[in-house]
Design an enzyme around this catalytic site. Structure first.
Site, PDB file in Angstrom:
ATOM      1  N   ARG A  50      12.383  41.486  54.825  1.00 19.51           N
ATOM      2  CA  ARG A  50      13.423  42.331  54.239  1.00 19.51           C
ATOM      3  C   ARG A  50      14.796  41.671  54.279  1.00 19.51           C
ATOM      4  O   ARG A  50      15.675  41.991  53.482  1.00 19.51           O
ATOM      5  CB  ARG A  50      13.457  43.682  54.960  1.00 19.51           C
ATOM      6  CG  ARG A  50      14.215  44.768  54.201  1.00 19.51           C
ATOM      7  CD  ARG A  50      14.199  46.091  54.946  1.00 19.51           C
ATOM      8  NE  ARG A  50      14.775  45.976  56.260  1.00 19.51           N
ATOM      9  CZ  ARG A  50      14.148  46.305  57.391  1.00 19.51           C
ATOM     10  NH1 ARG A  50      12.928  46.795  57.356  1.00 19.51           N
ATOM     11  NH2 ARG A  50      14.745  46.152  58.552  1.00 19.51           N
ATOM     12  N   TYR A 103      30.384  51.998  33.773  1.00 18.85           N
ATOM     13  CA  TYR A 103      28.974  52.188  33.415  1.00 18.85           C
ATOM     14  C   TYR A 103      28.553  53.591  33.855  1.00 18.85           C
ATOM     15  O   TYR A 103      28.692  53.944  35.021  1.00 18.85           O
ATOM     16  CB  TYR A 103      28.172  51.091  34.120  1.00 18.85           C
ATOM     17  CG  TYR A 103      26.679  51.159  33.998  1.00 18.85           C
ATOM     18  CD1 TYR A 103      26.042  50.990  32.776  1.00 18.85           C
ATOM     19  CD2 TYR A 103      25.883  51.353  35.131  1.00 18.85           C
ATOM     20  CE1 TYR A 103      24.662  51.025  32.678  1.00 18.85           C
ATOM     21  CE2 TYR A 103      24.504  51.376  35.048  1.00 18.85           C
ATOM     22  CZ  TYR A 103      23.900  51.220  33.822  1.00 18.85           C
ATOM     23  OH  TYR A 103      22.530  51.252  33.734  1.00 18.85           O
ATOM     24  N   ASP A 175      32.637  44.668  38.011  1.00 24.59           N
ATOM     25  CA  ASP A 175      31.335  44.545  37.352  1.00 24.59           C
ATOM     26  C   ASP A 175      31.480  43.509  36.225  1.00 24.59           C
ATOM     27  O   ASP A 175      32.241  43.709  35.285  1.00 24.59           O
ATOM     28  CB  ASP A 175      30.906  45.912  36.788  1.00 24.59           C
ATOM     29  CG  ASP A 175      29.482  45.894  36.225  1.00 24.59           C
ATOM     30  OD1 ASP A 175      29.049  44.834  35.716  1.00 24.59           O
ATOM     31  OD2 ASP A 175      28.802  46.944  36.283  1.00 24.59           O
ATOM     32  N   LYS A 200      20.337  42.044  32.907  1.00 28.31           N
ATOM     33  CA  LYS A 200      20.778  41.825  31.540  1.00 28.31           C
ATOM     34  C   LYS A 200      20.649  40.332  31.175  1.00 28.31           C
ATOM     35  O   LYS A 200      19.572  39.876  30.877  1.00 28.31           O
ATOM     36  CB  LYS A 200      22.202  42.353  31.356  1.00 28.31           C
ATOM     37  CG  LYS A 200      22.370  43.804  31.853  1.00 28.31           C
ATOM     38  CD  LYS A 200      21.705  44.832  30.931  1.00 28.31           C
ATOM     39  CE  LYS A 200      21.514  46.199  31.563  1.00 28.31           C
ATOM     40  NZ  LYS A 200      22.715  46.888  31.990  1.00 28.31           N
TER      41      LYS A 200
HETATM   42  C1  LIG Z   1      22.807  47.855  33.046  1.00 34.53           C
HETATM   43  C2  LIG Z   1      24.089  47.835  33.786  1.00 34.53           C
HETATM   44  C3  LIG Z   1      24.141  48.089  35.157  1.00 34.53           C
HETATM   45  C4  LIG Z   1      22.927  48.520  35.942  1.00 34.53           C
HETATM   46  O1  LIG Z   1      21.895  47.595  35.934  1.00 34.53           O
HETATM   47  P1  LIG Z   1      20.370  48.054  36.198  1.00 34.53           P
HETATM   48  O2  LIG Z   1      19.700  46.810  36.584  1.00 34.53           O
HETATM   49  O3  LIG Z   1      19.896  48.662  34.922  1.00 34.53           O
HETATM   50  O4  LIG Z   1      20.411  49.062  37.320  1.00 34.53           O
HETATM   51  C5  LIG Z   1      25.361  48.015  35.789  1.00 34.53           C
HETATM   52  N1  LIG Z   1      26.480  47.690  35.119  1.00 34.53           N
HETATM   53  C6  LIG Z   1      26.471  47.446  33.805  1.00 34.53           C
HETATM   54  C7  LIG Z   1      27.744  47.101  33.120  1.00 34.53           C
HETATM   55  C8  LIG Z   1      25.276  47.512  33.096  1.00 34.53           C
HETATM   56  O5  LIG Z   1      25.280  47.291  31.785  1.00 34.53           O
END
Ligand SMILES: *Cc1c(COP(=O)(O)O)cnc(C)c1O
Length: 381
Positions: A50, A103, A175, A200
């Site tokens: 972990r 988000y 972010d 992404k």
């Molecule tokens: C998709 C996304 C997230 C979250 O990612 P997941 O892997 O789907 O939990 C966070 N911030 C932004 C800007 C995103 O587009």
């Protein structure tokens, strides 16, 4: 990117990071296991599955180098990455400032869990710049930025906001999912912590979910401990897919940038489109910030259709053949999604007429994508 985190000489020449599917680490002696326990939150220290395995550590090291940070903590999703710094650093009575263009699931998570645990939360206008100073209170401990917002694409004056936060002793978290470190490096611009959904562009093939938190040395241990005590652990297989995506991230992003900008520029000329919201277009209200802080754009942008008829917008969306209707983005494939900014904000008002449709320009042939849009958009008018 192509070489980060790799060390073939240590693995009999194997070019890729070998996987370690293990929960248990076997030690030779009591003194070794005791020493490992003491150092278990140190970067690269194996102790128990972990806490991380060598494959995860190698990938985290690659991301740290790319972002220009000391260390990275990989977590099971992008959303987990957004929330981890809040859990690690905020306590009841602290005040958190959050961009109104955040988000949406992160907003829900903040409202549902962070605010409920006694943290005061204020959402702020993403275009506030150094005017954010007026929102600071003696107990303001963190500013959470996302630039650009991933639905409405406001860019934030990150250096100005980070300078104010620093003067007030507050941490800044950004972010960086939209641009990735290829096009935008928040740590170099003054942020303390970068979070992103590797789901992404880094994974890049829509086949794994993963989040990343990268920071300076001073914050690393607290983040690592929080991830562990929350029970977060990432799968070596997902890390393998993310590491594979990382090798081609720069070339893929260049193509997403190029295709997205060609489509955005062309869409701007159509009578069915009221406005295109793409930071790299001179028509974008924050274009100057994009030029100053970014070296490129990803494939995600929005159009405001010149109609208030959801029926027409739906016909357009459903008529598209190459743009799949679904959440997420950053994979090889083009996507489309209708958005409703008016209901996703509290500090600012979204008064713009017309229906917002978000597009992700994938890696398909740009002529094919344009032809698909040109055909479907006739459903709008
Ligand atoms: C998709 C996304 C997230 C979250 O990612 P997941 O892997 O789907 O939990 C966070 N911030 C932004 C800007 C995103 O587009």
């Amino acid at each position: 990117m192509s070489h980060l985190g790799r060390d073939p000489a240590r693995h009999q020449g194997a070019v890729n990071i070998p996987l370690h599917r293990t929960s248990t680490i076997i030690f030779d002696s009591v003194s070794e296991i005791d020493a490992a326990k003491k150092a278990r939150f140190d970067k690269g220290q194996v102790f128990y599955g972990r806490f991380g395995t060598p494959d995860v550590f190698a990938f985290e090291a690659a991301i740290s180098e790319l972002e220009g940070g000391y260390g990275t903590v990989a977590v099971p999703s992008g959303l987990a990455a957004c929330v981890l710094p809040m859990v690690a650093f905020l306590k009841p009575g602290d005040h958190l400032l959050v961009t109104d263009a955040v988000y949406e699931p992160a907003r829900t998570s903040i409202s549902a869990f962070i605010a409920r645990s006694g943290v005061e939360v204020t959402f702020y206008d993403p275009r506030i710049g150094d005017g954010i100073e007026a929102l600071f209170r003696p107990n303001t401990k963190m500013v959470y930025l996302e630039t650009p917002g991933s639905l409405t694409f406001e860019l934030q004056d990150l250096p100005a906001i980070c300078a104010v936060a620093r003067a007030h002793g507050a941490l800044t978290v950004c972010d960086n999912t939209w641009a990735t470190a290829i096009f935008h490096r928040p740590l170099a611009l003054g942020a303390d912590i970068v979070v992103q959904a590797a789901t992404k562009y880094i994974v890049g093939h829509s086949d794994a979910m993963l989040g990343l938190v990268t920071c300076e040395e001073a914050h690393y241990r607290a983040l690592r401990e929080a991830a562990n005590w929350l029970g977060y652990r990432v799968s070596p297989d997902d890390v393998f897919l993310a590491a594979r995506g990382l090798r081609t991230l720069a070339v893929r992003l260049r193509q997403h940038f190029e295709t997205g900008l060609v489509l955005a520029t062309w869409l701007e000329t159509l009578p069915q489109v009221r406005r295109v919201i793409h930071p790299a277009l001179p028509s974008h209200p924050d274009h100057a910030i994009w030029k100053r802080d970014f070296t490129g754009a990803s494939g995600l942008f929005a159009v405001i259709l010149d109609t208030d008829s959801m029926e027409k917008a739906t016909a357009f969306i459903e008529d598209l053949e190459l743009f799949g209707l679904g959440f997420s983005w950053g994979g090889f494939e083009s996507l489309v999604l209708h958005g409703d900014p008016a209901h996703a904000r509290t500090a600012t008002e979204w008064t713009e007429e017309g229906i917002l449709v978000r597009l992700h320009a994938g890696l398909e042939n740009v002529g094919d994508l344009r032809a698909d849009l040109a055909r479907a958009i006739l459903r709008v008018a």
